[in-house]
Design a protein around this motif. Structure first.
Motif, mmCIF file in Angstrom:
data_model
loop_
_atom_site.group_PDB
_atom_site.id
_atom_site.type_symbol
_atom_site.label_atom_id
_atom_site.label_comp_id
_atom_site.label_asym_id
_atom_site.label_seq_id
_atom_site.Cartn_x
_atom_site.Cartn_y
_atom_site.Cartn_z
ATOM 1 N N VAL A 181 5.052 -0.183 -8.580
ATOM 2 C CA VAL A 181 4.710 -0.682 -7.244
ATOM 3 C C VAL A 181 4.004 0.535 -6.530
ATOM 4 C CG1 VAL A 181 6.065 -0.847 -5.125
ATOM 5 C CG2 VAL A 181 6.822 -2.048 -7.117
ATOM 6 N N PHE A 182 3.277 0.437 -5.838
ATOM 7 C CA PHE A 182 2.306 1.541 -5.132
ATOM 8 C C PHE A 182 3.173 2.101 -4.098
ATOM 9 C CE2 PHE A 182 -0.259 3.083 -1.646
ATOM 10 C CZ PHE A 182 -0.994 3.827 -2.198
ATOM 11 N N LEU A 183 3.095 3.570 -4.309
ATOM 12 C CA LEU A 183 3.860 4.501 -3.696
ATOM 13 C C LEU A 183 2.856 5.220 -2.656
ATOM 14 C CD1 LEU A 183 6.475 5.898 -5.955
ATOM 15 C CD2 LEU A 183 6.855 3.980 -4.435
ATOM 16 N N ARG A 184 1.907 5.885 -2.999
ATOM 17 C CA ARG A 184 0.654 6.718 -2.389
ATOM 18 C C ARG A 184 -0.456 7.081 -3.347
ATOM 19 N NH1 ARG A 184 4.071 10.846 -4.270
ATOM 20 N NH2 ARG A 184 3.433 12.939 -4.692
ATOM 21 N N ARG A 185 -1.504 7.241 -2.527
ATOM 22 C CA ARG A 185 -2.729 7.983 -3.129
ATOM 23 C C ARG A 185 -2.687 9.239 -2.969
ATOM 24 N NH1 ARG A 185 -7.526 7.395 0.513
ATOM 25 N NH2 ARG A 185 -7.059 9.442 1.129
ATOM 26 N N LEU A 186 -3.046 10.228 -3.907
ATOM 27 C CA LEU A 186 -3.036 11.579 -3.835
ATOM 28 C C LEU A 186 -4.238 12.173 -3.061
ATOM 29 C CD1 LEU A 186 -2.041 12.756 -7.423
ATOM 30 C CD2 LEU A 186 -0.555 12.507 -5.290
ATOM 31 N N ASP A 187 -4.159 13.217 -2.462
ATOM 32 C CA ASP A 187 -5.436 13.508 -1.444
ATOM 33 C C ASP A 187 -6.438 13.843 -2.483
ATOM 34 O OD1 ASP A 187 -3.819 13.604 0.825
ATOM 35 O OD2 ASP A 187 -3.264 15.842 0.806
ATOM 36 N N PRO A 206 -4.018 2.642 1.601
ATOM 37 C CA PRO A 206 -5.006 3.378 2.007
ATOM 38 C C PRO A 206 -6.285 2.999 1.528
ATOM 39 C CG PRO A 206 -3.705 4.789 0.350
ATOM 40 C CD PRO A 206 -2.833 3.344 0.826
ATOM 41 N N ALA A 207 -7.577 3.081 1.889
ATOM 42 C CA ALA A 207 -8.768 3.032 1.254
ATOM 43 C C ALA A 207 -8.693 3.624 -0.044
ATOM 44 C CB ALA A 207 -9.898 3.250 1.971
ATOM 45 N N MET A 208 -8.991 2.891 -1.078
ATOM 46 C CA MET A 208 -9.178 3.648 -2.490
ATOM 47 C C MET A 208 -10.436 3.129 -3.167
ATOM 48 S SD MET A 208 -5.046 3.548 -3.763
ATOM 49 C CE MET A 208 -4.690 1.867 -3.911
ATOM 50 N N THR A 209 -10.693 3.959 -4.271
ATOM 51 C CA THR A 209 -11.823 3.531 -4.902
ATOM 52 C C THR A 209 -11.770 4.145 -6.350
ATOM 53 O OG1 THR A 209 -14.357 3.488 -4.924
ATOM 54 C CG2 THR A 209 -12.980 5.688 -4.344
ATOM 55 N N ILE A 210 -12.690 4.114 -7.200
ATOM 56 C CA ILE A 210 -12.614 4.509 -8.560
ATOM 57 C C ILE A 210 -12.534 5.931 -8.890
ATOM 58 C CG2 ILE A 210 -14.004 4.477 -10.893
ATOM 59 C CD1 ILE A 210 -14.952 1.709 -10.350
ATOM 60 N N GLY A 211 -11.610 6.340 -9.472
ATOM 61 C CA GLY A 211 -11.599 8.075 -9.488
ATOM 62 C C GLY A 211 -10.293 8.417 -8.606
ATOM 63 N N ASP A 212 -9.776 7.762 -7.755
ATOM 64 C CA ASP A 212 -8.726 7.979 -7.025
ATOM 65 C C ASP A 212 -7.312 8.275 -8.230
ATOM 66 O OD1 ASP A 212 -9.101 8.501 -4.127
ATOM 67 O OD2 ASP A 212 -9.410 6.363 -4.053
ATOM 68 N N TRP A 213 -6.343 9.109 -7.641
ATOM 69 C CA TRP A 213 -5.226 9.306 -8.593
ATOM 70 C C TRP A 213 -4.305 8.735 -7.486
ATOM 71 C CZ3 TRP A 213 -4.462 10.770 -13.282
ATOM 72 C CH2 TRP A 213 -5.507 11.559 -14.048
ATOM 73 N N VAL A 214 -3.328 8.023 -8.200
ATOM 74 C CA VAL A 214 -2.164 7.135 -7.437
ATOM 75 C C VAL A 214 -0.964 7.232 -8.189
ATOM 76 C CG1 VAL A 214 -1.491 4.838 -7.091
ATOM 77 C CG2 VAL A 214 -4.145 5.383 -6.990
ATOM 78 N N ILE A 215 0.316 7.256 -7.375
ATOM 79 C CA ILE A 215 1.703 7.282 -7.742
ATOM 80 C C ILE A 215 2.038 5.900 -7.385
ATOM 81 C CG2 ILE A 215 3.666 8.486 -7.316
ATOM 82 C CD1 ILE A 215 1.612 10.165 -8.367
#
Length: 323
Positions: free
Chosen positions: A74-80, A59-68
């Motif tokens: 290995v990327f799983l998902r970005r938190l809301d 998904p689109a991600m940027t600085i400040g995002d929380w990621v699992i």
């Protein structure tokens, strides 16, 4: 990185905690994006820094995002997200809208920043700086408070640490803050006083230093995208201040009129009739020249968006007045 951090140190909030699964808590990694450069994200978690290559299915991600990620990064998902600033920054809790109480005081610009922060779903606190050198600070503060009865407004001397005590509720550990304001508003002085140390002596998170820990425990988020938004809002405010002259340009005989005395120029006619001030028209033409020079260069998306927004606002007000 000079220090290790807990998730709370990095701005972790209950809103993100409630999105975690049992696997996340037991075996996955929880990290925050602290840099994005050349199709690669730099993330930080309790173990330190690591990188994540940008993939088409992310998904689109940027600085400040929380990621699992999993244990192998290995990327799983970005938190809301709790808040989002148009691909510039994510998950900012509170934005300090800084405006000086001197000749730089600009109520319309404060309103534009408030709209921006509310659209991003973050909280806003207006910080009126240089209160120590302003004789009518109470009147100007009242003008800002009339913008919204629920708005929090503080007056400070950005060079005096004790004067910033009023900001302490938003500077606690786990909170993420950002600053918006025009050049000359006092943002740099405010940051330097809050940090209580020169830039070279502050704790670092990642290469870009977009996430900066404050002595009180909050995270200051500062990205190039947010700085571009500030410039775009300031430029849009300049455009809006010439709304009446811009409206007149639509009455010129020629669509490419340069307003230098061409036949059918509505601005020249208004000058001749004394309906416009010559200095204001000179300032308007100078601004047009600056905008033309800027258009030669590649504009950022945030600048493009808010330039169009300001022009749309002016046209809408014109049609409303005509009705």
């Amino acid at each position: 990185m000079d220090s290790t951090f807990t998730l709370l140190d990095l701005g972790w909030q209950p809103y993100f905690q409630q999105q975690l699964s049992l696997d996340d808590l037991e075996s996955n990694r929880i990290a925050r994006i602290c840099s994005h450069h050349n199709n690669s994200y730099q993330l930080v978690d309790e173990s330190g820094l690591f990188s994540l290559s940008e993939q088409a299915d992310m998904p689109a991600m940027t600085i400040g995002d929380w990621v699992i990620t999993d244990a192998e990064q290995v990327f799983l998902r970005r938190l809301d997200r709790a808040s989002w600033f148009d691909n510039c920054a994510a998950n900012i809790d509170t934005v300090f809208i800084v405006c000086a109480l001197d000749t730089h005081f600009n109520l319309p610009l404060i309103k534009r920043y408030l709209d921006l922060v509310h659209e991003a779903q973050a909280d806003a606190v207006v910080v009126l700086s240089k209160a120590d050198s302003c004789e009518d600070s109470h009147e100007k503060r009242a003008q800002v408070e009339r913008l919204d009865p629920m708005l929090i407004v503080e007056t400070v001397n950005a060079l005096d640490l004790s004067s910033l005590d009023c900001l302490s509720p938003w500077l606690k550990k786990g909170k993420t803050i950002a600053l918006l304001g025009a050049t000359g508003a006092g943002k740099s002085s405010l940051i330097n006083t809050l940090m209580q140390a020169p830039p070279e002596q502050r704790p670092k998170i990642g290469a870009s230093n977009a996430l900066q820990p404050t002595p009180t425990g909050a995270i200051l988020l500062d990205t190039q995208g947010l700085r571009e938004l500030q410039v775009a809002q300031y430029n849009a405010g300049k455009i809006e201040s010439f709304a009446d002259i811009l409206a007149l340009t639509e009455s010129c005989r020629f669509s490419d009129c340069q307003h230098q005395g061409e036949p059918g120029c509505a601005i020249s006619m208004a000058l001749t009739q004394g309906r416009l001030d010559e200095q204001r028209v000179s300032n308007f033409l100078l601004m047009r020249t600056e905008q033309t020079d800027d258009n030669i260069k590649a504009k950022s998306k945030p600048q493009e968006k808010f330039y169009r927004s300001a022009q749309s606002d002016i046209r809408a007000r014109k049609h409303s007045a005509a009705d």
